[in-house]
Design an enzyme around this catalytic site. Structure first.
Site, PDB file in Angstrom:
ATOM      1  N   LEU A   1       0.833  -1.213   0.000  1.00  0.00           N
ATOM      2  CA  LEU A   1       0.000   0.000   0.000  1.00  0.00           C
ATOM      3  C   LEU A   1       0.864   1.258   0.000  1.00  0.00           C
ATOM      4  CD1 LEU A   1      -2.668  -0.897   2.747  1.00  0.00           C
ATOM      5  CD2 LEU A   1      -3.082  -0.663   0.293  1.00  0.00           C
TER       6      LEU A   1
ATOM      7  N   THR B   1      10.699  -3.686   3.752  1.00  0.00           N
ATOM      8  CA  THR B   1       9.753  -4.626   4.337  1.00  0.00           C
ATOM      9  C   THR B   1      10.319  -6.034   4.217  1.00  0.00           C
ATOM     10  OG1 THR B   1       7.420  -5.243   4.420  1.00  0.00           O
ATOM     11  CG2 THR B   1       8.314  -4.804   2.226  1.00  0.00           C
TER      12      THR B   1
ATOM     13  N   LYS C   1      14.466  -6.610   6.528  1.00  0.00           N
ATOM     14  CA  LYS C   1      14.660  -5.645   7.618  1.00  0.00           C
ATOM     15  C   LYS C   1      15.932  -5.888   8.436  1.00  0.00           C
ATOM     16  CE  LYS C   1       9.914  -4.101   8.230  1.00  0.00           C
ATOM     17  NZ  LYS C   1       8.813  -3.913   9.178  1.00  0.00           N
TER      18      LYS C   1
ATOM     19  N   ASP D   1       7.930   1.717  12.863  1.00  0.00           N
ATOM     20  CA  ASP D   1       6.681   0.971  13.096  1.00  0.00           C
ATOM     21  C   ASP D   1       6.121   1.218  14.509  1.00  0.00           C
ATOM     22  OD1 ASP D   1       6.365  -0.303  10.612  1.00  0.00           O
ATOM     23  OD2 ASP D   1       7.810  -1.862  11.153  1.00  0.00           O
TER      24      ASP D   1
ATOM     25  N   GLY E   1       0.877 -11.773  20.755  1.00  0.00           N
ATOM     26  CA  GLY E   1       1.811 -11.981  19.655  1.00  0.00           C
ATOM     27  C   GLY E   1       3.209 -11.560  20.056  1.00  0.00           C
ATOM     28  N   ALA E   2       4.201 -12.115  19.362  1.00  0.00           N
ATOM     29  CA  ALA E   2       5.594 -11.803  19.685  1.00  0.00           C
ATOM     30  C   ALA E   2       6.453 -11.763  18.424  1.00  0.00           C
ATOM     31  CB  ALA E   2       6.144 -12.833  20.669  1.00  0.00           C
TER      32      ALA E   2
ATOM     33  N   ALA F   1       5.937  -7.308  14.431  1.00  0.00           N
ATOM     34  CA  ALA F   1       5.091  -6.163  14.791  1.00  0.00           C
ATOM     35  C   ALA F   1       4.989  -6.022  16.299  1.00  0.00           C
ATOM     36  CB  ALA F   1       3.714  -6.340  14.161  1.00  0.00           C
TER      37      ALA F   1
ATOM     38  N   ASN G   1       1.827 -15.101  24.001  1.00  0.00           N
ATOM     39  CA  ASN G   1       2.104 -15.665  22.666  1.00  0.00           C
ATOM     40  C   ASN G   1       2.093 -17.180  22.695  1.00  0.00           C
ATOM     41  OD1 ASN G   1       2.866 -15.118  19.873  1.00  0.00           O
ATOM     42  ND2 ASN G   1       4.791 -16.152  20.358  1.00  0.00           N
TER      43      ASN G   1
ATOM     44  N   TYR H   1      -5.159  -4.832   9.505  1.00  0.00           N
ATOM     45  CA  TYR H   1      -5.958  -3.781   8.861  1.00  0.00           C
ATOM     46  C   TYR H   1      -6.684  -4.282   7.619  1.00  0.00           C
ATOM     47  CZ  TYR H   1      -1.692  -3.455   6.123  1.00  0.00           C
ATOM     48  OH  TYR H   1      -0.603  -3.767   5.340  1.00  0.00           O
TER      49      TYR H   1
HETATM   50  P1  NDP Z   1       5.051 -12.383  12.341  1.00  0.00           P
HETATM   51  O1  NDP Z   1       4.912 -13.534  11.409  1.00  0.00           O
HETATM   52  O2  NDP Z   1       6.393 -11.842  12.639  1.00  0.00           O
HETATM   53  O3  NDP Z   1       4.355 -12.786  13.743  1.00  0.00           O
HETATM   54  C1  NDP Z   1       3.097 -13.392  13.781  1.00  0.00           C
HETATM   55  C2  NDP Z   1       2.625 -13.517  15.230  1.00  0.00           C
HETATM   56  O4  NDP Z   1       1.293 -14.035  15.192  1.00  0.00           O
HETATM   57  C3  NDP Z   1       3.451 -14.478  16.059  1.00  0.00           C
HETATM   58  O5  NDP Z   1       3.489 -14.033  17.387  1.00  0.00           O
HETATM   59  C4  NDP Z   1       2.661 -15.787  15.953  1.00  0.00           C
HETATM   60  O6  NDP Z   1       2.834 -16.622  17.051  1.00  0.00           O
HETATM   61  C5  NDP Z   1       1.250 -15.241  15.976  1.00  0.00           C
HETATM   62  N1  NDP Z   1       0.295 -16.166  15.369  1.00  0.00           N
HETATM   63  C6  NDP Z   1       0.187 -16.468  14.042  1.00  0.00           C
HETATM   64  N2  NDP Z   1      -0.829 -17.323  13.856  1.00  0.00           N
HETATM   65  C7  NDP Z   1      -1.361 -17.563  15.084  1.00  0.00           C
HETATM   66  C8  NDP Z   1      -2.446 -18.381  15.555  1.00  0.00           C
HETATM   67  N3  NDP Z   1      -3.186 -19.106  14.701  1.00  0.00           N
HETATM   68  N4  NDP Z   1      -2.730 -18.360  16.872  1.00  0.00           N
HETATM   69  C9  NDP Z   1      -1.986 -17.616  17.730  1.00  0.00           C
HETATM   70  N5  NDP Z   1      -0.951 -16.838  17.351  1.00  0.00           N
HETATM   71  C10 NDP Z   1      -0.651 -16.815  16.040  1.00  0.00           C
HETATM   72  O7  NDP Z   1       4.093 -11.253  11.744  1.00  0.00           O
HETATM   73  P2  NDP Z   1       4.158  -9.691  12.022  1.00  0.00           P
HETATM   74  O8  NDP Z   1       4.505  -9.481  13.439  1.00  0.00           O
HETATM   75  O9  NDP Z   1       4.967  -9.035  10.988  1.00  0.00           O
HETATM   76  O10 NDP Z   1       2.628  -9.265  11.745  1.00  0.00           O
HETATM   77  C11 NDP Z   1       1.579  -9.613  12.649  1.00  0.00           C
HETATM   78  C12 NDP Z   1       0.292  -8.928  12.182  1.00  0.00           C
HETATM   79  O11 NDP Z   1       0.440  -7.521  12.292  1.00  0.00           O
HETATM   80  C13 NDP Z   1      -0.070  -9.204  10.721  1.00  0.00           C
HETATM   81  O12 NDP Z   1      -1.468  -9.356  10.616  1.00  0.00           O
HETATM   82  C14 NDP Z   1       0.360  -7.959   9.998  1.00  0.00           C
HETATM   83  O13 NDP Z   1      -0.416  -7.700   8.843  1.00  0.00           O
HETATM   84  C15 NDP Z   1       0.101  -6.898  11.052  1.00  0.00           C
HETATM   85  N6  NDP Z   1       0.951  -5.724  10.890  1.00  0.00           N
HETATM   86  C16 NDP Z   1       0.335  -4.524  10.814  1.00  0.00           C
HETATM   87  C17 NDP Z   1       1.082  -3.390  10.692  1.00  0.00           C
HETATM   88  C18 NDP Z   1       0.375  -2.078  10.609  1.00  0.00           C
HETATM   89  O14 NDP Z   1       1.004  -1.096  10.202  1.00  0.00           O
HETATM   90  N7  NDP Z   1      -0.880  -1.995  11.005  1.00  0.00           N
HETATM   91  C19 NDP Z   1       2.559  -3.426  10.619  1.00  0.00           C
HETATM   92  C20 NDP Z   1       3.106  -4.760  10.741  1.00  0.00           C
HETATM   93  C21 NDP Z   1       2.310  -5.861  10.857  1.00  0.00           C
HETATM   94  P3  NDP Z   1       4.078 -17.663  17.132  1.00  0.00           P
HETATM   95  O15 NDP Z   1       5.255 -16.891  17.643  1.00  0.00           O
HETATM   96  O16 NDP Z   1       3.606 -18.686  18.124  1.00  0.00           O
HETATM   97  O17 NDP Z   1       4.271 -18.217  15.749  1.00  0.00           O
END
Ligand code: NDP
Length: 284
Positions: free
Chosen positions: A24, A70, A74, A111, A135-136, A139, A159, A225
């Protein structure tokens, strides 16, 4: 549109990613450049994994004015730039590269600060807040680092994978891990601010927590989002909580990038409108 009159002196900026074609960022940045009358244009560069160092050399050689970074680049960019801002150093992650007057490259991470700006825009001050971060991943790490800097009183990371939770919580002096299980539920219930930084809810109506934990004393922020109105935000609103959507973080991290490149803050409302227009044109 900035690109409507591109000349020999137009400054080029862009995003490097793999893939980058669904980003975007071009819509947000070009709308703000145009609104400010800045002679800049922003494009997307598809750079395969391992290609970030080459992209930085190209930035120097071509005089590219600014780069967004991205996935998956990174960390590689954090290794390759000449200097890092404190957030980028703590996270070992760069989402913004600035070309300084002497030609050196500085890596920033906007971020987390973008997330904090989105909270403030919604009238939420994180100083002194008890926060539960779900989450961990990348983001969540940016959010925990920034909320720690912004003076949150408590940051509890919940997490699925415990090791990642520990590493994430360690980013803030007030960070700790809870759960899984009853401790996680308590942390959510007792928080002032609940942040969904998992990918749960992205393109689905899944919830990252038990909706019965939500109450009117909560601020609930979802980083997801797409969709903009997630099932979590609907459940939070139904419980009487204040809600903050994920577009605010996207917009404000981009606004902070432009401020770093041009030295002036862009119009964040213009960026949000452009992002909404772009999202509306996408399926699902
Ligand atoms: P990552 O892949 O780095 O992390 C994903 C996280 O989600 C991990 O903690 C993972 O847990 C957890 N997770 C994934 N699936 C599940 C599930 N089914 N149940 C429980 N926990 C789950 O992704 P990002 O941190 O980069 O992104 C996370 C979200 O944030 C995305 O939806 C992304 O689009 C959004 N985002 C939004 C931004 C914005 O500007 N608004 C900027 C960056 C990201 P585990 O460690 O156990 O795998």
């Amino acid at each position: 549109m900035a690109g409507s009159r591109i000349t020999a002196v137009t400054t080029v900026a862009g995003v490097i990613g793999w893939p980058a074609r669904h980003s975007l960022s071009p819509a947000l940045h070009n709308a703000a450049f145009a609104a400010a009358g800045a002679d800049w244009v922003y494009v997307a560069f598809e750079v395969p994994p391992g290609g970030a160092r080459g992209a930085l050399e190209a930035m120097r050689a071509l005089g590219i004015g600014g780069l967004s970074v991205t996935m998956p680049h990174k960390a590689e960019v954090a290794d390759a730039v000449d200097a890092l801002d404190p957030a980028a150093a703590a996270l070992h992650s760069v989402n913004t590269v600035v070309r300084e007057d002497d030609g050196s490259l500085t890596g920033h991470s906007t971020d987390g600060a973008g997330f904090v700006a989105s909270l403030r825009e919604a009238g939420v001050d994180p100083r002194g807040a008890r926060v539960a971060v779900l989450g961990a991943g990348a983001a969540a790490r940016a959010v925990v680092d920034a909320l720690g800097r912004a003076g949150a009183a408590e940051l509890v990371v919940v997490n699925r994978t415990p090791d990642a939770a520990e590493r994430c919580a360690a980013l803030a002096p007030v960070g700790r891990v809870a759960g899984p299980g009853p401790a996680a539920a308590d942390a959510v219930r007792e928080a002032d601010l609940v942040v969904n930084a998992t990918s749960v809810g992205m393109g689905s109506a899944e919830l990252p927590l038990d909706a019965r934990l939500l109450h009117a004393g909560h601020v609930v922020a979802d980083l997801v989002y797409h969709p903009l109105r997630t099932a979590l935000l609907d459940a939070a609103a139904a419980a009487g909580a204040c809600t903050v959507d994920g577009l605010g973080m996207l917009v404000h991290q981009a606004a902070l990038q432009q401020q770093l490149w041009l030295g002036v803050a862009p119009d964040a409302a213009v960026m949000r409108t452009a992002a909404l227009r772009e999202l509306a044109a996408r399926p699902g």
